[in-house]
Write a protein that holds these residues in place. Structure first.
Motif, mmCIF file in Angstrom:
data_model
loop_
_atom_site.group_PDB
_atom_site.id
_atom_site.type_symbol
_atom_site.label_atom_id
_atom_site.label_comp_id
_atom_site.label_asym_id
_atom_site.label_seq_id
_atom_site.Cartn_x
_atom_site.Cartn_y
_atom_site.Cartn_z
ATOM 1 N N PHE B 426 0.835 -1.197 0.000
ATOM 2 C CA PHE B 426 0.000 0.000 0.000
ATOM 3 C C PHE B 426 0.875 1.254 0.000
ATOM 4 O O PHE B 426 0.663 2.177 -0.791
ATOM 5 C CB PHE B 426 -0.903 -0.032 1.242
ATOM 6 C CG PHE B 426 -1.896 1.084 1.284
ATOM 7 C CD1 PHE B 426 -2.972 1.117 0.419
ATOM 8 C CD2 PHE B 426 -1.744 2.115 2.204
ATOM 9 C CE1 PHE B 426 -3.887 2.150 0.471
ATOM 10 C CE2 PHE B 426 -2.655 3.149 2.258
ATOM 11 C CZ PHE B 426 -3.724 3.164 1.381
ATOM 12 N N ILE B 427 1.893 1.265 0.878
ATOM 13 C CA ILE B 427 2.742 2.456 1.017
ATOM 14 C C ILE B 427 3.546 2.701 -0.259
ATOM 15 O O ILE B 427 3.520 3.783 -0.838
ATOM 16 C CB ILE B 427 3.687 2.303 2.233
ATOM 17 C CG1 ILE B 427 2.871 2.320 3.524
ATOM 18 C CG2 ILE B 427 4.726 3.416 2.251
ATOM 19 C CD1 ILE B 427 3.677 2.011 4.756
ATOM 20 N N ASN B 428 4.247 1.666 -0.730
ATOM 21 C CA ASN B 428 5.126 1.863 -1.886
ATOM 22 C C ASN B 428 4.365 1.945 -3.203
ATOM 23 O O ASN B 428 4.800 2.625 -4.122
ATOM 24 C CB ASN B 428 6.152 0.739 -1.977
ATOM 25 C CG ASN B 428 7.132 0.793 -0.838
ATOM 26 O OD1 ASN B 428 7.206 1.788 -0.119
ATOM 27 N ND2 ASN B 428 7.869 -0.280 -0.644
ATOM 28 N N GLY B 429 3.256 1.215 -3.279
ATOM 29 C CA GLY B 429 2.538 1.165 -4.545
ATOM 30 C C GLY B 429 1.546 2.310 -4.692
ATOM 31 O O GLY B 429 1.362 2.859 -5.772
ATOM 32 N N PHE B 430 0.879 2.660 -3.592
ATOM 33 C CA PHE B 430 -0.233 3.594 -3.728
ATOM 34 C C PHE B 430 0.121 5.005 -3.297
ATOM 35 O O PHE B 430 -0.341 5.973 -3.886
ATOM 36 C CB PHE B 430 -1.443 3.076 -2.950
ATOM 37 C CG PHE B 430 -2.121 1.957 -3.641
ATOM 38 C CD1 PHE B 430 -3.155 2.204 -4.533
ATOM 39 C CD2 PHE B 430 -1.704 0.660 -3.460
ATOM 40 C CE1 PHE B 430 -3.767 1.166 -5.209
ATOM 41 C CE2 PHE B 430 -2.305 -0.373 -4.130
ATOM 42 C CZ PHE B 430 -3.343 -0.132 -5.001
ATOM 43 N N TRP B 431 0.933 5.137 -2.253
ATOM 44 C CA TRP B 431 1.368 6.478 -1.882
ATOM 45 C C TRP B 431 2.423 6.953 -2.861
ATOM 46 O O TRP B 431 2.852 6.228 -3.731
ATOM 47 C CB TRP B 431 1.973 6.465 -0.472
ATOM 48 C CG TRP B 431 0.933 6.364 0.589
ATOM 49 C CD1 TRP B 431 -0.404 6.298 0.401
ATOM 50 C CD2 TRP B 431 1.159 6.295 1.997
ATOM 51 N NE1 TRP B 431 -1.040 6.196 1.608
ATOM 52 C CE2 TRP B 431 -0.108 6.196 2.603
ATOM 53 C CE3 TRP B 431 2.294 6.319 2.802
ATOM 54 C CZ2 TRP B 431 -0.257 6.116 3.990
ATOM 55 C CZ3 TRP B 431 2.144 6.241 4.173
ATOM 56 C CH2 TRP B 431 0.879 6.146 4.767
ATOM 57 N N GLY B 432 2.853 8.150 -2.632
ATOM 58 C CA GLY B 432 3.979 8.637 -3.409
ATOM 59 C C GLY B 432 3.555 9.546 -4.545
ATOM 60 O O GLY B 432 2.382 9.902 -4.688
ATOM 61 N N ASP B 433 4.537 9.861 -5.337
ATOM 62 C CA ASP B 433 4.390 10.868 -6.366
ATOM 63 C C ASP B 433 3.374 10.443 -7.424
ATOM 64 O O ASP B 433 3.386 9.314 -7.888
ATOM 65 C CB ASP B 433 5.763 11.088 -7.015
ATOM 66 C CG ASP B 433 5.880 12.482 -7.555
ATOM 67 O OD1 ASP B 433 4.867 13.211 -7.477
ATOM 68 O OD2 ASP B 433 6.973 12.830 -8.039
ATOM 69 N N LYS B 434 2.528 11.404 -7.781
ATOM 70 C CA LYS B 434 1.533 11.139 -8.812
ATOM 71 C C LYS B 434 2.204 10.866 -10.157
ATOM 72 O O LYS B 434 1.683 10.167 -11.009
ATOM 73 C CB LYS B 434 0.623 12.368 -8.920
ATOM 74 C CG LYS B 434 -0.693 12.124 -9.611
ATOM 75 C CD LYS B 434 -1.549 13.378 -9.572
ATOM 76 C CE LYS B 434 -2.818 13.178 -10.362
ATOM 77 N NZ LYS B 434 -3.690 14.360 -10.317
ATOM 78 N N GLU B 435 3.399 11.416 -10.329
ATOM 79 C CA GLU B 435 4.053 11.389 -11.642
ATOM 80 C C GLU B 435 4.607 10.007 -12.004
ATOM 81 O O GLU B 435 4.733 9.690 -13.176
ATOM 82 C CB GLU B 435 5.217 12.399 -11.678
ATOM 83 C CG GLU B 435 4.806 13.812 -11.317
ATOM 84 C CD GLU B 435 3.660 14.312 -12.185
ATOM 85 O OE1 GLU B 435 3.709 14.101 -13.416
ATOM 86 O OE2 GLU B 435 2.698 14.887 -11.637
ATOM 87 N N THR B 436 4.912 9.169 -10.960
ATOM 88 C CA THR B 436 5.588 7.892 -11.222
ATOM 89 C C THR B 436 4.857 7.069 -12.271
ATOM 90 O O THR B 436 5.461 6.449 -13.142
ATOM 91 C CB THR B 436 5.692 7.068 -9.928
ATOM 92 O OG1 THR B 436 5.825 7.952 -8.843
ATOM 93 C CG2 THR B 436 6.853 6.105 -9.976
ATOM 94 N N MET B 437 3.542 7.083 -12.162
ATOM 95 C CA MET B 437 2.757 6.215 -13.031
ATOM 96 C C MET B 437 2.003 7.012 -14.093
ATOM 97 O O MET B 437 1.079 6.514 -14.720
ATOM 98 C CB MET B 437 1.761 5.406 -12.191
ATOM 99 C CG MET B 437 2.418 4.375 -11.297
ATOM 100 S SD MET B 437 2.494 2.796 -12.113
ATOM 101 C CE MET B 437 4.027 2.124 -11.551
ATOM 102 N N ALA B 438 2.372 8.277 -14.270
ATOM 103 C CA ALA B 438 1.583 9.177 -15.124
ATOM 104 C C ALA B 438 1.551 8.720 -16.573
ATOM 105 O O ALA B 438 0.555 8.907 -17.265
ATOM 106 C CB ALA B 438 2.149 10.593 -15.031
ATOM 107 N N GLU B 439 2.638 8.093 -17.034
ATOM 108 C CA GLU B 439 2.691 7.722 -18.455
ATOM 109 C C GLU B 439 1.852 6.494 -18.776
ATOM 110 O O GLU B 439 1.533 6.243 -19.926
ATOM 111 C CB GLU B 439 4.152 7.449 -18.857
ATOM 112 C CG GLU B 439 5.006 8.691 -18.872
ATOM 113 C CD GLU B 439 6.459 8.364 -18.597
ATOM 114 O OE1 GLU B 439 6.892 7.236 -18.895
ATOM 115 O OE2 GLU B 439 7.148 9.242 -18.056
#
Lengths: 112, 493
Positions: B426-439
């Motif tokens: 949950f922490i590593n996959g869902f939190w964090g920067d919006k940009e990581t998965m933007a593409e």
């Protein structure tokens, strides 16, 4: 007679384990086949070996052959035939896809 | 009405045979498999109701009287486990069409699926040790078919290992049955129990018991026999992983529960003491495995091992709270493991990878998915008011009663680490920067989440409604702790 077949089952088990612990895939398959033979002979031995007696218990008959181990072995033989043929096909396909039949190289690494 | 006991075996079997004919017609297969799984669920619900109101159903097949013929025993334990199996089957049947199986659906996915259910139900219902072996083989054969579907390089390699370890333990099973037959002269479980009781489990009987334990422990993936499990469970499609994780190891642990509460109960200092240690070691090593990896599928696969550890703890304790806890935790774990495998499948699908290090910020795109994962992490770790908590509470209470303080501490620490290992996703996959998965292209999760929500809701109900469920579980535990009831109901003396 039971002693001899017990020893035979033991020898089959030992050779089977030796073959399963090899690296070559085909030897492992042969090992599993030997293992099932050992198990089947063991079932036969465990039901006591008698010859010439009917497998039926009726009045007046005190000596009879136990039919149950034969039924168990028959079921088990069918199953192990099926699994062995599947295993052979799977081993063949694995060897083709991975270009090796060496279990050391089929281990795979952590990061895939 | 005794024919009811055979229905959970017959219905999936006929469904599988019918589905073979519609193999190439994917749409028909999908509709039929949903229908058949619902019919099977309906029947097993009715059977469960019937068993809890009218008592154990015993079917002597072909009217061959026990102990000579093959008998089917549908008691409380078998009934609830068959019901849980069918609930998971329905969820998987509804998940499968959207699971990205693609062409694999036409390679006999649905027939294998129903053959698997046949084998699992049969193993729960049978009252005959050799028949248990046969049903193990039925479900293993189906699982071999399922695990190789797709047939990539890695998948074939891991399937081969899975097949070899199961083949080896099956042959040991036959050997153990042969030894037991030589000593007690029967394969009927009730009669074995009766005869073992008469001689108070002397001499070689305990050795045979431990040989059987070795066989079931390999299937159930207990310490130190779990090495084959994690890698082979992550290679197939998520829906197949969910079926494996929820059902296959649980059949192994069910067999241990049955055999070591019915037959080998007279030398507990040799067998059941050992189970408690194995329980502790399974918990520790399983959770270390789960913490050691950043592959989300592998995290969930490793989490099977500590759960099995918790269940075997209750069997080792062999008291009222321990056995009730084991049964509660077994049902809870069947449901929550399928939820987690299905959820992780969705996450890997939307993120395009199952490596945690490459993920991040998914909550901005898939908030509902994220919260589902969070809730299921809480259920898995056993936080109140969810169902994992009730099971663990009972187990730890039972351990306290026996004075096994060390195992209580290990259990509590393990629960905490299990929570961490899943919340890590949950922490590593869902939190964090919006940009990581933007593409990444935004993918639709339509149809994938509904079965998961259903199962998760059931899991929450099992926890919140414990007042309603617990008396039934307790009655099953009382029943299991007195082998005489089983023996008398089968042999009718």
């Amino acid at each position: 007679m039971e002693i001899i077949t017990s020893i035979l089952a033991g020898v089959l088990f030992a050779t089977a384990i030796y073959n399963i612990l090899q690296k070559q895939l085909l030897r492992i398959v042969i090992g599993t086949a030997l293992l099932s033979h050992g198990a089947h002979i063991l079932i036969l031995t465990m039901g006591r070996l008698k010859t010439g007696q009917p497998p039926i218990l009726t009045e007046g008959i005190s000596d009879y052959t136990d039919p149950l181990p034969q039924a168990l072995i028959l079921t088990s033989i069918v199953i192990s035939f099926g699994v062995t043929s599947l295993l052979l096909v799977l081993a063949y396909r694995t060897t083709k896809e991975n270009n090796t039949d060496n279990m050391e190289q089929l281990r795979g690494n952590e990061n895939e | 009405m005794s024919n009811l006991a055979v229905l959970p075996i017959i219905i999936p079997l006929i469904s599988a045979v019918i589905l073979i004919f519609f193999n190439q017609k994917v749409k028909v297969s999908r509709a039929l498999s949903k229908l058949f799984s619902l019919i099977s669920l309906g029947t097993s619900s009715y059977i469960t109701w019937y068993v809890f109101t009218n008592g154990t159903i015993i079917l002597e097949t072909g009217d061959w009287l026990a102990p000579y013929g093959i008998i089917l025993v549908m008691d409380g334990l078998a009934a609830i486990l068959v019901l849980t199996t069918n609930i998971i089957a329905v969820a998987c049947a509804f998940y499968a069409p959207n699971a990205g199986l693609e062409k694999r659906e036409t390679f006999y996915f649905y027939p294998f699926f129903f053959f698997l259910i046949t084998g699992v139900s049969g193993a729960f219902i049978t009252g005959d040790l050799f028949n248990l072996f046969v049903f193990f083989e039925v479900l293993l054969m189906a699982s071999y078919g399922l695990i190789v579907l797709g047939g990539g390089k890695v998948q074939l390699r891991e399937s081969l290992k899975y097949l070899l370890i199961n083949l080896f333990s099956s042959m040991l099973f036959v050997t153990a049955v042969a030894f037991l037959y030589a000593v007690v002269g029967t394969v009927n479980m009730a009669q074995i129990a009766q005869r073992v009781q008469e001689v108070e489990q002397q001499g070689i009987l305990t050795t045979i018991g431990i040989l059987l334990f070795f066989v079931f422990a390999t299937k159930a993936a207990l310490f130190p026999l779990y090495y084959w499990l994690p890698k082979s469970y992550i290679v197939p499609n998520p829906v197949i992983s969910a079926l494996f994780g929820a059902l296959l190891t649980k059949v192994g642990i069910y067999s241990i529960l049955r055999v070591f509460t019915l037959i080998f109960v007279h030398k507990t200092d040799m067998t059941h003491e050992m189970f408690i240690w194995i329980a502790g070691l399974s918990m520790i090593f399983g959770v270390i495995g789960a913490l050691s990896t950043s592959n989300i599928k592998l995290i969930i696969a490793y989490n099977i091992i500590p759960a099995i550890g918790f269940i075997i703890l209750g069997i080792g304790l062999l008291n009222q709270d321990g056995i009730s806890g084991s049964i509660y935790y077994l049902i809870n774990d069947m449901i929550i493991k399928s939820v987690l495998f299905l959820l992780v499948g969705v996450i890997a699908y939307v993120a395009g990878t199952s490596d945690l290090r490459k993920m991040g910020g998914l909550i901005h795109y898939y908030p509902f998915l994220g919260w589902l994962l969070f809730v299921s992490a809480l259920v898995l770790a056993g936080l109140p008011p969810f169902s994992g908590f009730i099971g663990k509470l009972l187990l730890l209470k039972g351990a306290f009663e026996q004075g096994e303080i060390a195992i209580v501490i290990i259990g509590l620490i393990t629960s905490l680490l299990i929570l961490y290992s899943v919340v890590k996703i949950f922490i590593n996959g869902f939190w964090g920067d919006k940009e990581t998965m933007a593409e990444l292209p935004k993918k639709s999760t339509k149809g994938l989440l509904a079965p998961v929500v259903g199962l998760l809701a059931l899991s929450v109900i099992l926890g919140v409604g414990a007042e309603f469920f617990y008396p039934h579980i307790e009655s099953i535990a009382t029943y299991l702790l007195d082998p005489e009831i089983y023996i008398d109901s089968v042999l009718k003396e």
